[in-house]
Design a protein around this motif. Sequence first.
Motif, PDB file in Angstrom:
ATOM      1  N   HIS A 124      -7.349  -4.965   2.831  1.00  0.00           N
ATOM      2  CA  HIS A 124      -7.006  -3.778   2.049  1.00  0.00           C
ATOM      3  C   HIS A 124      -7.958  -3.661   0.863  1.00  0.00           C
ATOM      4  CE1 HIS A 124      -3.318  -2.935   4.278  1.00  0.00           C
ATOM      5  NE2 HIS A 124      -3.142  -4.235   4.324  1.00  0.00           N
ATOM      6  N   ILE A 125      -8.032  -2.459   0.307  1.00  0.00           N
ATOM      7  CA  ILE A 125      -9.005  -2.182  -0.743  1.00  0.00           C
ATOM      8  C   ILE A 125      -8.339  -1.521  -1.942  1.00  0.00           C
ATOM      9  CG2 ILE A 125     -10.878  -1.894   0.919  1.00  0.00           C
ATOM     10  CD1 ILE A 125     -10.569   1.155   0.562  1.00  0.00           C
ATOM     11  N   ASP A 126      -9.066  -1.523  -3.060  1.00  0.00           N
ATOM     12  CA  ASP A 126      -8.686  -0.727  -4.222  1.00  0.00           C
ATOM     13  C   ASP A 126      -8.877   0.738  -3.835  1.00  0.00           C
ATOM     14  OD1 ASP A 126      -8.521   0.631  -6.636  1.00  0.00           O
ATOM     15  OD2 ASP A 126      -9.694  -0.839  -7.754  1.00  0.00           O
ATOM     16  N   LEU A 127      -7.832   1.541  -3.948  1.00  0.00           N
ATOM     17  CA  LEU A 127      -7.886   2.926  -3.480  1.00  0.00           C
ATOM     18  C   LEU A 127      -8.437   3.898  -4.518  1.00  0.00           C
ATOM     19  CD1 LEU A 127      -4.511   3.238  -1.503  1.00  0.00           C
ATOM     20  CD2 LEU A 127      -6.822   2.958  -0.575  1.00  0.00           C
ATOM     21  N   ILE A 128      -8.997   3.418  -5.609  1.00  0.00           N
ATOM     22  CA  ILE A 128      -9.479   4.335  -6.646  1.00  0.00           C
ATOM     23  C   ILE A 128     -10.516   5.332  -6.124  1.00  0.00           C
ATOM     24  CG2 ILE A 128     -11.231   2.749  -7.555  1.00  0.00           C
ATOM     25  CD1 ILE A 128     -10.654   3.938 -10.332  1.00  0.00           C
ATOM     26  N   LYS A 177      -2.543   4.333   3.452  1.00  0.00           N
ATOM     27  CA  LYS A 177      -1.412   3.424   3.578  1.00  0.00           C
ATOM     28  C   LYS A 177      -1.345   2.608   2.296  1.00  0.00           C
ATOM     29  CE  LYS A 177      -2.409   2.847   8.521  1.00  0.00           C
ATOM     30  NZ  LYS A 177      -2.707   1.859   9.596  1.00  0.00           N
ATOM     31  N   LEU A 178      -0.162   2.523   1.699  1.00  0.00           N
ATOM     32  CA  LEU A 178       0.000   1.757   0.465  1.00  0.00           C
ATOM     33  C   LEU A 178       0.564   0.379   0.784  1.00  0.00           C
ATOM     34  CD1 LEU A 178       1.488   4.424  -1.983  1.00  0.00           C
ATOM     35  CD2 LEU A 178      -0.902   3.952  -1.408  1.00  0.00           C
ATOM     36  N   HIS A 179      -0.135  -0.639   0.318  1.00  0.00           N
ATOM     37  CA  HIS A 179       0.267  -2.019   0.607  1.00  0.00           C
ATOM     38  C   HIS A 179       0.897  -2.702  -0.603  1.00  0.00           C
ATOM     39  CE1 HIS A 179      -0.388  -6.411   0.905  1.00  0.00           C
ATOM     40  NE2 HIS A 179      -0.142  -6.225   2.180  1.00  0.00           N
ATOM     41  N   SER A 180       0.302  -2.517  -1.783  1.00  0.00           N
ATOM     42  CA  SER A 180       0.780  -3.241  -2.962  1.00  0.00           C
ATOM     43  C   SER A 180       0.218  -2.612  -4.223  1.00  0.00           C
ATOM     44  CB  SER A 180       0.377  -4.724  -2.873  1.00  0.00           C
ATOM     45  OG  SER A 180      -1.001  -4.866  -2.550  1.00  0.00           O
ATOM     46  N   LEU A 181       0.724  -3.089  -5.359  1.00  0.00           N
ATOM     47  CA  LEU A 181       0.262  -2.660  -6.675  1.00  0.00           C
ATOM     48  C   LEU A 181      -0.157  -3.879  -7.487  1.00  0.00           C
ATOM     49  CD1 LEU A 181       3.127  -0.208  -7.788  1.00  0.00           C
ATOM     50  CD2 LEU A 181       0.920   0.450  -6.812  1.00  0.00           C
ATOM     51  N   ARG A 182      -0.980  -3.623  -8.459  1.00  0.00           N
ATOM     52  CA  ARG A 182      -1.253  -4.617  -9.494  1.00  0.00           C
ATOM     53  C   ARG A 182      -1.131  -3.894 -10.825  1.00  0.00           C
ATOM     54  NH1 ARG A 182      -5.468  -6.840  -7.494  1.00  0.00           N
ATOM     55  NH2 ARG A 182      -4.670  -8.901  -6.947  1.00  0.00           N
ATOM     56  N   VAL A 183      -0.248  -4.362 -11.695  1.00  0.00           N
ATOM     57  CA  VAL A 183       0.023  -3.707 -12.975  1.00  0.00           C
ATOM     58  C   VAL A 183      -0.161  -4.729 -14.096  1.00  0.00           C
ATOM     59  CG1 VAL A 183       1.686  -2.392 -14.339  1.00  0.00           C
ATOM     60  CG2 VAL A 183       1.723  -2.219 -11.844  1.00  0.00           C
ATOM     61  N   LYS A 184      -0.934  -4.345 -15.100  1.00  0.00           N
ATOM     62  CA  LYS A 184      -1.103  -5.205 -16.270  1.00  0.00           C
ATOM     63  C   LYS A 184      -0.627  -4.462 -17.512  1.00  0.00           C
ATOM     64  CE  LYS A 184      -5.081  -7.815 -14.500  1.00  0.00           C
ATOM     65  NZ  LYS A 184      -6.483  -8.233 -14.757  1.00  0.00           N
ATOM     66  N   GLY A 185       0.010  -5.208 -18.406  1.00  0.00           N
ATOM     67  CA  GLY A 185       0.492  -4.623 -19.652  1.00  0.00           C
ATOM     68  C   GLY A 185       0.991  -5.691 -20.586  1.00  0.00           C
ATOM     69  N   TYR A 261      -3.750  -1.691 -17.061  1.00  0.00           N
ATOM     70  CA  TYR A 261      -4.471  -1.592 -15.785  1.00  0.00           C
ATOM     71  C   TYR A 261      -3.483  -1.324 -14.660  1.00  0.00           C
ATOM     72  CZ  TYR A 261      -7.496  -2.851 -11.845  1.00  0.00           C
ATOM     73  OH  TYR A 261      -8.223  -2.842 -10.671  1.00  0.00           O
ATOM     74  N   LEU A 262      -3.816  -0.352 -13.828  1.00  0.00           N
ATOM     75  CA  LEU A 262      -3.024  -0.040 -12.642  1.00  0.00           C
ATOM     76  C   LEU A 262      -3.959  -0.005 -11.443  1.00  0.00           C
ATOM     77  CD1 LEU A 262      -0.444   0.941 -11.148  1.00  0.00           C
ATOM     78  CD2 LEU A 262      -1.144   3.278 -11.742  1.00  0.00           C
ATOM     79  N   GLN A 263      -3.698  -0.852 -10.475  1.00  0.00           N
ATOM     80  CA  GLN A 263      -4.489  -0.870  -9.245  1.00  0.00           C
ATOM     81  C   GLN A 263      -3.565  -0.575  -8.065  1.00  0.00           C
ATOM     82  OE1 GLN A 263      -6.043  -4.652  -7.695  1.00  0.00           O
ATOM     83  NE2 GLN A 263      -8.018  -3.668  -7.382  1.00  0.00           N
ATOM     84  N   ILE A 264      -3.957   0.399  -7.260  1.00  0.00           N
ATOM     85  CA  ILE A 264      -3.214   0.736  -6.050  1.00  0.00           C
ATOM     86  C   ILE A 264      -3.996   0.207  -4.866  1.00  0.00           C
ATOM     87  CG2 ILE A 264      -2.200   2.596  -4.685  1.00  0.00           C
ATOM     88  CD1 ILE A 264      -2.143   4.270  -7.218  1.00  0.00           C
ATOM     89  N   ILE A 265      -3.366  -0.648  -4.081  1.00  0.00           N
ATOM     90  CA  ILE A 265      -4.044  -1.360  -2.997  1.00  0.00           C
ATOM     91  C   ILE A 265      -3.529  -0.856  -1.654  1.00  0.00           C
ATOM     92  CG2 ILE A 265      -4.435  -3.643  -1.963  1.00  0.00           C
ATOM     93  CD1 ILE A 265      -3.892  -4.782  -4.831  1.00  0.00           C
ATOM     94  N   GLY A 266      -4.435  -0.599  -0.753  1.00  0.00           N
ATOM     95  CA  GLY A 266      -4.048  -0.122   0.574  1.00  0.00           C
ATOM     96  C   GLY A 266      -5.263   0.116   1.428  1.00  0.00           C
ATOM     97  N   SER A 267      -5.167   1.081   2.327  1.00  0.00           N
ATOM     98  CA  SER A 267      -6.276   1.387   3.229  1.00  0.00           C
ATOM     99  C   SER A 267      -6.134   2.822   3.701  1.00  0.00           C
ATOM    100  CB  SER A 267      -6.280   0.428   4.418  1.00  0.00           C
ATOM    101  OG  SER A 267      -5.047   0.502   5.124  1.00  0.00           O
ATOM    102  N   PRO A 268      -7.250   3.436   4.114  1.00  0.00           N
ATOM    103  CA  PRO A 268      -7.146   4.795   4.646  1.00  0.00           C
ATOM    104  C   PRO A 268      -6.428   4.789   5.986  1.00  0.00           C
ATOM    105  CG  PRO A 268      -9.360   3.959   4.944  1.00  0.00           C
ATOM    106  CD  PRO A 268      -8.633   2.948   4.108  1.00  0.00           C
ATOM    107  N   VAL A 269      -5.752   5.878   6.300  1.00  0.00           N
ATOM    108  CA  VAL A 269      -5.133   6.019   7.614  1.00  0.00           C
ATOM    109  C   VAL A 269      -6.256   6.194   8.633  1.00  0.00           C
ATOM    110  CG1 VAL A 269      -3.691   7.489   9.071  1.00  0.00           C
ATOM    111  CG2 VAL A 269      -3.013   7.008   6.716  1.00  0.00           C
ATOM    112  N   GLN A 270      -6.240   5.381   9.667  1.00  0.00           N
ATOM    113  CA  GLN A 270      -7.272   5.474  10.701  1.00  0.00           C
ATOM    114  C   GLN A 270      -6.885   6.569  11.676  1.00  0.00           C
ATOM    115  OE1 GLN A 270     -10.143   3.696  10.636  1.00  0.00           O
ATOM    116  NE2 GLN A 270      -9.419   2.896   8.688  1.00  0.00           N
ATOM    117  N   THR A 271      -7.614   7.661  11.645  1.00  0.00           N
ATOM    118  CA  THR A 271      -7.357   8.761  12.564  1.00  0.00           C
ATOM    119  C   THR A 271      -8.567   8.965  13.452  1.00  0.00           C
ATOM    120  OG1 THR A 271      -8.177  10.353  10.946  1.00  0.00           O
ATOM    121  CG2 THR A 271      -5.818   9.944  10.976  1.00  0.00           C
TER     122      THR A 271
END
Length: 288
Positions: A124-128, A177-185, A261-271
């Motif tokens: 999975h990748i950083d979806l930014i 597709k959303l897999h996980s988050l990373r949140v810092k504060g 910091y907010l990181q949204i981790i996932g992958s593109p939908v494979q179509t």
Amino acid sequence: MAGNFKVLTEDHQFQTELTQAGAKLVVADFTSARCGPCQRIAPLFAEMAGRFPNAVFLKIDVNQCTVAAASQGVTATPTFIFYRNKTKLVSLQGADAEALEARIRQHYGDGAEEEIEDSGVPGHIDLIPMISKAGCECLNESDDHPFTEALSSGGGYLESDTDEQLILYISFNQAVKLHSLRVKGPEDCGPKTIKLFINQPHTIDFDTAENANAVQEITLSPKELEGEVIPLKYVKLQNVINCTLFVKDNQTEADTTQISYLQIIGSPVQTTKMADFKRVAGKKGESH
């Protein structure tokens, strides 16, 4: 020739280049010297490397790198495959320069200076790069510390304005597709309760967010705000075009909430689209 354009002649170079690229976009051209369409698009591919300096462009002859080509499922040339963090994003077959550039722009992000973090999650990748910032909105953000400051780890932070609550509406430029988050504060005013909604037709208000059923509700501990990966309900998040994060409160009932910091981790939908897998007609013997 641009420094981010590389010609590979041995199989082992392929995985080395993917590893070294890290979170950068990699565009691999699986080509053949015997393929006429490949040779026609080759100078355009090299020229694109100069216009997208924050990506890595690889030219791979399938007759020299047979193992690499086979491992990636290449059956015809030219085939262009896109990667981040060694993760395959999408493929495009055929010598269509316009379609190739459009796909590069889709996955490249907002520009050459885009800061993209390693997700730390295999597969999975950083979806930014897939966030459409023009379509995003944050309710109750401070003018001095807006939402965009939380999308990179460059030292800024998002802060709420009149109270501790925030609503973050995040739009993607393609289904993901959303897999996980990373949140810092901070441990005192970092977020505590987050409700996650998906595929809303517009930004919801605070009353709706408070009362509606979310796809997932997350309660963060101070330790998790140090940057731990927070798993999401992956099976329910397979086709997401936008997501809403409602920050309900913070760790100590402080007046305002901060997210560094907010990181949204996932992958593109494979179509699979037939247009992506067309063969380009050429003279006999041109195609691989």
